[in-house]
Motif scaffolding. Structure first.
Motif, PDB file in Angstrom:
ATOM      1  N   ILE A 299       0.837  -1.203   0.000  1.00  0.00           N
ATOM      2  CA  ILE A 299       0.000   0.000   0.000  1.00  0.00           C
ATOM      3  C   ILE A 299       0.874   1.256   0.000  1.00  0.00           C
ATOM      4  N   VAL A 300       1.913   1.254   0.860  1.00  0.00           N
ATOM      5  CA  VAL A 300       2.787   2.418   0.955  1.00  0.00           C
ATOM      6  C   VAL A 300       3.539   2.614  -0.368  1.00  0.00           C
TER       7      VAL A 300
ATOM      8  N   ALA B 162       1.191   4.100  -2.762  1.00  0.00           N
ATOM      9  CA  ALA B 162       0.847   5.463  -2.347  1.00  0.00           C
ATOM     10  C   ALA B 162       1.988   6.433  -2.648  1.00  0.00           C
ATOM     11  N   VAL B 163       3.244   5.997  -2.418  1.00  0.00           N
ATOM     12  CA  VAL B 163       4.395   6.859  -2.717  1.00  0.00           C
ATOM     13  C   VAL B 163       4.437   7.161  -4.217  1.00  0.00           C
TER      14      VAL B 163
ATOM     15  N   ALA C  32       1.913   7.163  -6.305  1.00  0.00           N
ATOM     16  CA  ALA C  32       0.802   8.071  -6.637  1.00  0.00           C
ATOM     17  C   ALA C  32       1.130   9.489  -6.174  1.00  0.00           C
ATOM     18  N   GLY C  33       1.648   9.604  -4.948  1.00  0.00           N
ATOM     19  CA  GLY C  33       1.998  10.915  -4.396  1.00  0.00           C
ATOM     20  C   GLY C  33       3.088  11.581  -5.230  1.00  0.00           C
ATOM     21  N   ALA C  34       4.055  10.780  -5.666  1.00  0.00           N
ATOM     22  CA  ALA C  34       5.155  11.315  -6.473  1.00  0.00           C
ATOM     23  C   ALA C  34       4.624  11.843  -7.805  1.00  0.00           C
TER      24      ALA C  34
ATOM     25  N   VAL D 204       1.624  12.988  -8.403  1.00  0.00           N
ATOM     26  CA  VAL D 204       0.905  14.246  -8.141  1.00  0.00           C
ATOM     27  C   VAL D 204       1.905  15.382  -7.900  1.00  0.00           C
ATOM     28  N   GLY D 205       2.974  15.085  -7.140  1.00  0.00           N
ATOM     29  CA  GLY D 205       3.992  16.093  -6.836  1.00  0.00           C
ATOM     30  C   GLY D 205       4.692  16.584  -8.092  1.00  0.00           C
TER      31      GLY D 205
ATOM     32  N   SER E 148       2.351  18.681 -10.105  1.00  0.00           N
ATOM     33  CA  SER E 148       2.177  19.984  -9.466  1.00  0.00           C
ATOM     34  C   SER E 148       3.366  20.899  -9.777  1.00  0.00           C
TER      35      SER E 148
END
Lengths: 361, 219
Positions: free
Chosen positions: A322-323, A326-327, A329-331, A333-334, A337
């Protein structure tokens, strides 16, 4: 068995003295934390009481609960419980078999309608009409429904009958449920454990016979006398927990010194049972004393709690995957951005440069 | 499924996911921003960007002369609860087991009694920090939901952890579940509130240090 024979008559016939009866009731009163005078009251009441008719049905189970009771190390408990009750039907213990056995059950129900105590060990299969566990062509579900309707009270012995137990473990292929999911119109007392402590079975039955009422029960319908305390709160290794001294493996220095087994997955802090006080094999030992953590067998779904050897303070999910996702996905988005910010900056700079050019003569 | 099962399973899974998404998102969105163009010449004799960053980081570990008197309480109080939190999180055996399960590394634990005392001191200093925020007119004016929420999600695990180990008011399984749920809340809030300073403080102070040193600023 004569129809109106009292327990006192049975005991006298078997040569059990009043002194022995008092010793037995003292033991029961003590383990159930009753007042000192209760021992004599129990002895008097038991001697005068008629033997309680008990019908014992075994469903999806391993017979460990019956073994626990009949192989009880304490002969007082093991023998006398069968003097206190009239066990009119028990598939494992009765001599009768086949049609004769079924006839005995039906006769016992008819003779004691509304007065017998129904003891169940094993969970009840409900999937596909309960066909995964049958006795004499009848499903456990049918047997329970037709027997419980005439019972005074129902005692679910063992974790399978109390909470579904092992058959109920994920993925529960037979649709196993506890007795309390089926019997809704009668009091159901749960005496969980895999197996339950013999004294808890005997003490509860003796209490009902003596006082004519159900013992005080907790929120899971377990007799508080036996399930009132967490094993952790009565554990002799508790001081090591308080000091932060834990065995990290089954053969390290901590294990040899008898330190707390929390890090090895002991479920004592969240398990309510009398193992640490009454113990097993005549008070010789219990799992933690023998060097293994408590499995939490008297609690619902103990098989599906994330692993017997996972400490209570750890997570049970599959967090690494999961982590990782998630990392990622977060990366994404980052990065998006930051790219948008860069694009906006370039756009603003271009507009500024254009405005500057236009302003020039 | 009991409350403890929910806390140890789905709640922590959700919190870990939110934490990981949020931290990766915020760090990369900052780190990948374009650098500001330097429009001033470097002062002669000033250190490199790296040395400037490190120098300011070290100097700002203690308030500068003119601010020392006013900032003394908040600095000392903050040091106590930051160190206290570190001791509690990394010193208690039950926490080490949790971290070992997550990261695969382990270290010796502190005696539980020592950790309990540190946790009580930590909780007291966190309460003092909140009291200071509520009683200081300027600080109160500057405070937003972010400040109070960040305080709450930090103090709650300390308070619920102390209740869990002392078995006060509720059965252990309930207290442990509430404690783990409070940690899940902390993790989920972490990237989106002030707690993100745990990562960003190194970036902001370093950049400020590099910026100051280039211009010869020495505070």
């Amino acid at each position: 068995m004569p129809e109106r024979e009292t327990i006192g008559d049975v005991l006298a016939r078997r040569g059990v003295s009043r002194r022995a009866l008092l010793k037995y009731t003292s033991t029961l009163a003590s383990v159930m934390a009753l007042a000192p005078a209760a021992s004599r009251a129990m002895a008097d009441a038991l001697a005068k009481a008629h033997r309680q008719s008990v019908i014992w049905l075994s469903f999806q189970e391993c017979t460990g609960c019956t073994e626990s009771l009949t192989r009880s190390f304490n002969p007082n408990i093991g023998d006398l419980i069968f003097d206190v009750i009239s066990l009119d039907y028990h598939e494992t213990l009765q001599a009768a078999s086949g049609f004769a056995a079924e006839a005995a059950r039906e006769a016992a129900i008819a003779a004691n309608k509304g007065k017998f105590v129904l003891v169940v060990d094993g969970s009840v299969s409900t999937k596909d009409g309960g066909i995964y566990s049958t006795v004499a062509g009848k499903t456990n579900l049918q047997l329970l429904q037709e027997t419980a309707k005439d019972a005074l009270a129902v005692i679910a012995v063992g974790t399978c009958a109390s909470f579904g137990g092992l058959p109920h473990a994920d993925p529960n292929p037979t649709g196993a449920v506890p007795v309390s999911d089926i019997v809704k119109d009668k009091p159901v007392i749960n005496i969980p454990g895999c197996p339950p402590i013999a004294e808890a079975i005997a003490g509860t039955v003796a209490y009902i016979v003596t006082f004519g009422k159900l013992p005080d029960l907790d929120q899971r319908n377990r007799p508080r006398a036996f399930y009132g305390d967490a094993i952790h709160d009565r554990c002799y290794r508790r001081p090591f927990y308080d000091q932060g001294l834990f065995a990290a493996s089954f053969d390290d220095e901590g294990a040899r010194k008898g330190w707390c087994l929390y890090e090895l997955g002991c479920k004592g802090p969240v398990t309510y049972n009398a193992c640490a006080t009454i113990k097993w094999n005549g008070g010789v030992s219990y799992p933690i004393q023998s060097g293994h953590g408590c499995l939490g067998c008297s609690e619902p779904d103990f098989w599906d709690k994330g692993g017997f050897y996972k400490p209570l303070s750890t997570n049970t999910g599959n967090d690494a995957e999961i982590v990782g996702a998630a990392v990622a996905a977060g990366a994404a988005v980052g990065v998006a951005s930051a790219l948008i910010a860069r694009h906006r900056k370039r756009k603003a700079q271009t507009a500024k440069a254009a405005a500057k050019t236009e302003g020039q003569p | 499924m009991t409350l403890l099962d929910v806390a140890r399973g789905p709640a922590l899974e959700f919190a870990f996911a939110v934490f990981a998404i949020g931290v990766a998102w915020r760090l990369l969105s900052v780190l990948l921003l374009p650098w500001a163009t330097e429009r001033s010449a470097k002062r002669p004799g000033t250190p490199s960007r790296a040395m400037g960053a490190i120098g300011l980081f070290v100097r700002h570990l203690w308030p500068a002369g003119p601010f020392r008197r006013n900032a003394l309480f908040i600095t000392l109080n903050s040091y106590v609860f930051h160190l206290g939190l570190a001791i509690v999180v990394f010193g208690l055996a039950q926490h080490i087991v949790f971290l070992q399960n997550a990261f695969g590394v382990s270290w010796p634990s502190l005696p539980s009694g020592v950790v309990y005392v540190v946790a009580v001191i930590t909780l007291a200093t966190l309460a003092a920090a909140l009291a200071h925020r509520l009683t200081s007119p300027v600080l109160r004016l500057l405070s937003t939901f972010n400040d109070y929420m960040s305080w709450f999600v930090t103090a709650a695990p300390v308070a619920t952890g102390l209740l869990a180990v002392s078995h006060l008011w509720a059965p252990y399984e309930t207290l442990l579940a509430i404690h783990i749920l409070s940690v899940a809340l902390l993790l989920a809030w972490f990237p989106f509130g002030k707690l993100m300073h745990s990562f960003l403080v190194f970036l902001t102070r370093s950049e400020t240090g590099a910026f100051y040193s280039r211009r010869g600023v020495e505070i």
